[in-house]
Motif scaffolding. Structure first.
Motif, PDB file in Angstrom:
ATOM      1  N   GLN A  69       0.801  -1.216   0.000  1.00 34.88           N
ATOM      2  CA  GLN A  69       0.000   0.000   0.000  1.00 34.88           C
ATOM      3  C   GLN A  69       0.841   1.275   0.000  1.00 34.88           C
ATOM      4  OE1 GLN A  69      -3.456   0.076   2.456  1.00 34.88           O
ATOM      5  NE2 GLN A  69      -3.894  -2.076   2.152  1.00 34.88           N
ATOM      6  N   ASP A  70       2.148   1.138   0.017  1.00 32.41           N
ATOM      7  CA  ASP A  70       3.032   2.294  -0.172  1.00 32.41           C
ATOM      8  C   ASP A  70       3.159   2.609  -1.659  1.00 32.41           C
ATOM      9  OD1 ASP A  70       3.496   2.346   2.529  1.00 32.41           O
ATOM     10  OD2 ASP A  70       5.658   2.004   2.393  1.00 32.41           O
ATOM     11  N   ALA A  71       3.456   3.865  -1.962  1.00 37.39           N
ATOM     12  CA  ALA A  71       3.770   4.268  -3.334  1.00 37.39           C
ATOM     13  C   ALA A  71       4.778   5.401  -3.286  1.00 37.39           C
ATOM     14  CB  ALA A  71       2.513   4.711  -4.083  1.00 37.39           C
ATOM     15  N   PHE A  72       5.655   5.449  -4.275  1.00 35.67           N
ATOM     16  CA  PHE A  72       6.598   6.562  -4.350  1.00 35.67           C
ATOM     17  C   PHE A  72       6.857   6.911  -5.806  1.00 35.67           C
ATOM     18  CE2 PHE A  72       9.500   3.049  -4.988  1.00 35.67           C
ATOM     19  CZ  PHE A  72      10.479   3.558  -5.834  1.00 35.67           C
ATOM     20  N   ARG A  73       7.221   8.144  -6.029  1.00 38.70           N
ATOM     21  CA  ARG A  73       7.652   8.609  -7.350  1.00 38.70           C
ATOM     22  C   ARG A  73       8.721   9.669  -7.154  1.00 38.70           C
ATOM     23  NH1 ARG A  73       4.623   7.230 -11.861  1.00 38.70           N
ATOM     24  NH2 ARG A  73       5.362   9.052 -12.997  1.00 38.70           N
ATOM     25  N   ILE A  74       9.570   9.783  -8.161  1.00 36.56           N
ATOM     26  CA  ILE A  74      10.693  10.722  -8.094  1.00 36.56           C
ATOM     27  C   ILE A  74      10.758  11.495  -9.395  1.00 36.56           C
ATOM     28  CG2 ILE A  74      13.213  10.920  -7.913  1.00 36.56           C
ATOM     29  CD1 ILE A  74      13.004   8.230  -6.280  1.00 36.56           C
ATOM     30  N   ALA A  75      10.912  12.792  -9.287  1.00 34.63           N
ATOM     31  CA  ALA A  75      11.126  13.647 -10.453  1.00 34.63           C
ATOM     32  C   ALA A  75      12.530  14.208 -10.343  1.00 34.63           C
ATOM     33  CB  ALA A  75      10.105  14.779 -10.494  1.00 34.63           C
ATOM     34  N   GLY A  76      13.365  13.811 -11.253  1.00 34.56           N
ATOM     35  CA  GLY A  76      14.686  14.398 -11.213  1.00 34.56           C
ATOM     36  C   GLY A  76      15.801  13.388 -11.407  1.00 34.56           C
ATOM     37  N   PRO A  77      16.947  13.984 -11.511  1.00 35.14           N
ATOM     38  CA  PRO A  77      17.192  15.417 -11.348  1.00 35.14           C
ATOM     39  C   PRO A  77      16.526  16.251 -12.448  1.00 35.14           C
ATOM     40  CG  PRO A  77      19.222  14.169 -11.074  1.00 35.14           C
ATOM     41  CD  PRO A  77      18.201  13.221 -11.638  1.00 35.14           C
ATOM     42  N   VAL A  78      16.025  17.426 -12.043  1.00 36.97           N
ATOM     43  CA  VAL A  78      15.348  18.368 -12.932  1.00 36.97           C
ATOM     44  C   VAL A  78      16.213  19.620 -13.064  1.00 36.97           C
ATOM     45  CG1 VAL A  78      13.238  19.712 -13.315  1.00 36.97           C
ATOM     46  CG2 VAL A  78      13.116  17.495 -12.175  1.00 36.97           C
ATOM     47  N   ASN A  79      16.126  20.288 -14.212  1.00 33.19           N
ATOM     48  CA  ASN A  79      16.888  21.527 -14.468  1.00 33.19           C
ATOM     49  C   ASN A  79      18.391  21.290 -14.341  1.00 33.19           C
ATOM     50  OD1 ASN A  79      14.321  22.481 -14.544  1.00 33.19           O
ATOM     51  ND2 ASN A  79      14.635  24.208 -13.160  1.00 33.19           N
ATOM     52  N   ASP A  80      18.915  20.434 -15.238  1.00 32.88           N
ATOM     53  CA  ASP A  80      20.346  20.143 -15.293  1.00 32.88           C
ATOM     54  C   ASP A  80      20.881  19.558 -13.997  1.00 32.88           C
ATOM     55  OD1 ASP A  80      20.532  21.112 -17.928  1.00 32.88           O
ATOM     56  OD2 ASP A  80      20.754  23.173 -17.199  1.00 32.88           O
ATOM     57  N   GLY A  81      20.048  18.792 -13.322  1.00 27.96           N
ATOM     58  CA  GLY A  81      20.509  18.096 -12.130  1.00 27.96           C
ATOM     59  C   GLY A  81      20.409  18.879 -10.849  1.00 27.96           C
ATOM     60  N   ASP A  82      19.931  20.132 -10.905  1.00 25.96           N
ATOM     61  CA  ASP A  82      19.908  20.964  -9.704  1.00 25.96           C
ATOM     62  C   ASP A  82      18.887  20.478  -8.685  1.00 25.96           C
ATOM     63  OD1 ASP A  82      21.906  22.590 -10.577  1.00 25.96           O
ATOM     64  OD2 ASP A  82      20.600  24.129 -11.387  1.00 25.96           O
ATOM     65  N   PHE A  83      17.687  20.140  -9.138  1.00 26.70           N
ATOM     66  CA  PHE A  83      16.591  19.819  -8.219  1.00 26.70           C
ATOM     67  C   PHE A  83      16.255  18.330  -8.238  1.00 26.70           C
ATOM     68  CE2 PHE A  83      15.795  24.338  -8.994  1.00 26.70           C
ATOM     69  CZ  PHE A  83      15.559  24.795  -7.703  1.00 26.70           C
ATOM     70  N   LEU A  84      15.892  17.843  -7.067  1.00 32.07           N
ATOM     71  CA  LEU A  84      15.337  16.509  -6.921  1.00 32.07           C
ATOM     72  C   LEU A  84      14.019  16.634  -6.179  1.00 32.07           C
ATOM     73  CD1 LEU A  84      15.958  13.412  -7.308  1.00 32.07           C
ATOM     74  CD2 LEU A  84      16.666  13.441  -4.916  1.00 32.07           C
ATOM     75  N   ALA A  85      12.973  16.010  -6.704  1.00 33.87           N
ATOM     76  CA  ALA A  85      11.659  15.996  -6.048  1.00 33.87           C
ATOM     77  C   ALA A  85      11.290  14.555  -5.736  1.00 33.87           C
ATOM     78  CB  ALA A  85      10.606  16.636  -6.943  1.00 33.87           C
ATOM     79  N   VAL A  86      10.952  14.307  -4.492  1.00 37.75           N
ATOM     80  CA  VAL A  86      10.617  12.949  -4.030  1.00 37.75           C
ATOM     81  C   VAL A  86       9.245  12.983  -3.372  1.00 37.75           C
ATOM     82  CG1 VAL A  86      11.265  11.041  -2.521  1.00 37.75           C
ATOM     83  CG2 VAL A  86      13.052  12.404  -3.652  1.00 37.75           C
ATOM     84  N   VAL A  87       8.416  12.005  -3.695  1.00 36.35           N
ATOM     85  CA  VAL A  87       7.100  11.860  -3.070  1.00 36.35           C
ATOM     86  C   VAL A  87       6.967  10.426  -2.557  1.00 36.35           C
ATOM     87  CG1 VAL A  87       4.605  11.949  -3.375  1.00 36.35           C
ATOM     88  CG2 VAL A  87       6.069  13.593  -4.584  1.00 36.35           C
ATOM     89  N   VAL A  88       6.594  10.285  -1.296  1.00 35.69           N
ATOM     90  CA  VAL A  88       6.329   8.973  -0.700  1.00 35.69           C
ATOM     91  C   VAL A  88       4.949   9.031  -0.058  1.00 35.69           C
ATOM     92  CG1 VAL A  88       6.976   7.315   1.090  1.00 35.69           C
ATOM     93  CG2 VAL A  88       8.751   8.412  -0.301  1.00 35.69           C
ATOM     94  N   CYS A  89       4.092   8.073  -0.401  1.00 36.48           N
ATOM     95  CA  CYS A  89       2.736   8.017   0.139  1.00 36.48           C
ATOM     96  C   CYS A  89       2.479   6.627   0.712  1.00 36.48           C
ATOM     97  CB  CYS A  89       1.707   8.320  -0.950  1.00 36.48           C
ATOM     98  SG  CYS A  89       1.887   9.956  -1.706  1.00 36.48           S
ATOM     99  N   ASP A  90       1.704   6.582   1.772  1.00 38.82           N
ATOM    100  CA  ASP A  90       1.408   5.332   2.469  1.00 38.82           C
ATOM    101  C   ASP A  90      -0.098   5.199   2.629  1.00 38.82           C
ATOM    102  OD1 ASP A  90       1.185   3.166   4.134  1.00 38.82           O
ATOM    103  OD2 ASP A  90       2.210   4.066   5.840  1.00 38.82           O
ATOM    104  N   GLY A  91      -0.699   4.285   1.881  1.00 34.84           N
ATOM    105  CA  GLY A  91      -2.131   4.051   1.984  1.00 34.84           C
ATOM    106  C   GLY A  91      -2.494   3.446   3.329  1.00 34.84           C
ATOM    107  N   ALA A  92      -3.577   3.904   3.906  1.00 33.28           N
ATOM    108  CA  ALA A  92      -3.989   3.438   5.228  1.00 33.28           C
ATOM    109  C   ALA A  92      -4.348   1.957   5.181  1.00 33.28           C
ATOM    110  CB  ALA A  92      -5.190   4.243   5.717  1.00 33.28           C
ATOM    111  N   GLY A  93      -3.844   1.198   6.151  1.00 34.45           N
ATOM    112  CA  GLY A  93      -4.150  -0.221   6.210  1.00 34.45           C
ATOM    113  C   GLY A  93      -5.624  -0.489   6.457  1.00 34.45           C
ATOM    114  N   SER A  94      -6.303   0.468   7.081  1.00 32.88           N
ATOM    115  CA  SER A  94      -7.727   0.308   7.374  1.00 32.88           C
ATOM    116  C   SER A  94      -8.615   0.691   6.201  1.00 32.88           C
ATOM    117  CB  SER A  94      -8.098   1.174   8.579  1.00 32.88           C
ATOM    118  OG  SER A  94      -7.802   2.551   8.320  1.00 32.88           O
ATOM    119  N   ALA A  95      -8.031   1.230   5.139  1.00 30.64           N
ATOM    120  CA  ALA A  95      -8.805   1.671   3.977  1.00 30.64           C
ATOM    121  C   ALA A  95      -8.776   0.597   2.897  1.00 30.64           C
ATOM    122  CB  ALA A  95      -8.239   2.983   3.433  1.00 30.64           C
TER     123      ALA A  95
END
Length: 253
Positions: free
Chosen positions: A24-50
């Protein structure tokens, strides 16, 4: 070349394996963006009760990463709090739409959300619920917390992106340069964080982040990502946690 090198893995928890349930976890990563300057990370955890927590996590991770990538390409700078709030609200709307299509309620897609964007000089976090963002200061090599897990009214509860009471969003900007970054779901909190000291547990983080700094590439290190996946699925880790485990590690050279 200067930029971010990263490795990431997400493994199903033994509790879900025993119940023949999907991760139920999910993650995505954008980057490096703009010639390697930026890294964007997203981590999400779906509720076990859902019933559809994993789907909610995937929708949120995809939406938030897309928003971050679009923002960085258009502006070349970190977002402000109001921009991150708009991204979160968009994720809520997309989850609500998915729920309506299935004749369900948005709470059936409950998920946490952790967003971090950094160019190594400044770092922005936007956070709903548990999970954590920690980093190592470039000046002193000290590991610090950038965004700590949030609990709800009771110790075993947390906030979710889909809460009917509204969006419980925490945002912060940190202007201390960093050279290591770690983003995790709550399945790793007891291994990677020292809750008594309210600080990252450096002996856990440092050995895993060090190989990234030595690899000399920019972008994903696929070999180290596989090594990380093997470790997260190992008995050594599963003896400490039965939850899903997601970890994104990054080093900047």
């Amino acid at each position: 070349m200067t930029g971010w090198t990263w490795a990431a893995a997400s493994c199903r928890g033994t509790a879900h394996e025993r119940c023949v349930e999907p991760r139920q976890d999910a993650f995505r990563i954008a980057g490096p963006v703009n010639d390697g300057d930026f890294l964007a990370v997203v981590v999400c955890d779906g509720a076990g009760s859902a019933s559809h927590g994993g789907a909610g996590a995937r929708i949120a991770a995809w939406t938030l990463t897309s928003c971050a990538r679009t923002w960085l390409r258009a502006t070349g700078r970190l977002p402000a709090a109001d921009a991150a709030a708009c991204w979160m609200l968009l994720a809520r709307e997309r989850i609500a739409f998915a729920a309506e299509k299935r004749g369900l309620d948005p709470r059936d897609f409950a998920t946490t959300a952790v967003v971090v964007i950094s160019d190594g000089v400044s770092t922005f976090t936007a956070h709903v619920g548990d999970g954590a963002v920690v980093a190592r200061l470039a000046s002193s090599s000290e590991w610090i917390s950038l965004s700590w897990p949030e609990q709800g009214e009771f110790a075993s509860m947390t906030r979710f992106l889909t809460d009917e009471t509204g969006l419980s969003l925490r945002v912060a900007r940190h202007d201390d340069p960093i050279d290591r970054l770690a983003v995790m779901s709550d399945g790793l909190e007891r291994l990677a964080l020292d809750f008594r000291a309210c600080a990252p547990h450096a002996p856990f983080l440092e050995p895993m982040a060090a190989p990234l700094a030595a690899c000399g590439t920019v972008g994903q290190d696929r070999h180290l990502s596989k090594v990380l996946s093997t470790y997260l699925a190992s008995d050594r880790v599963n003896e400490r946690t039965d939850d899903d485990k997601t970890l994104v590690l990054a080093a900047r050279s």
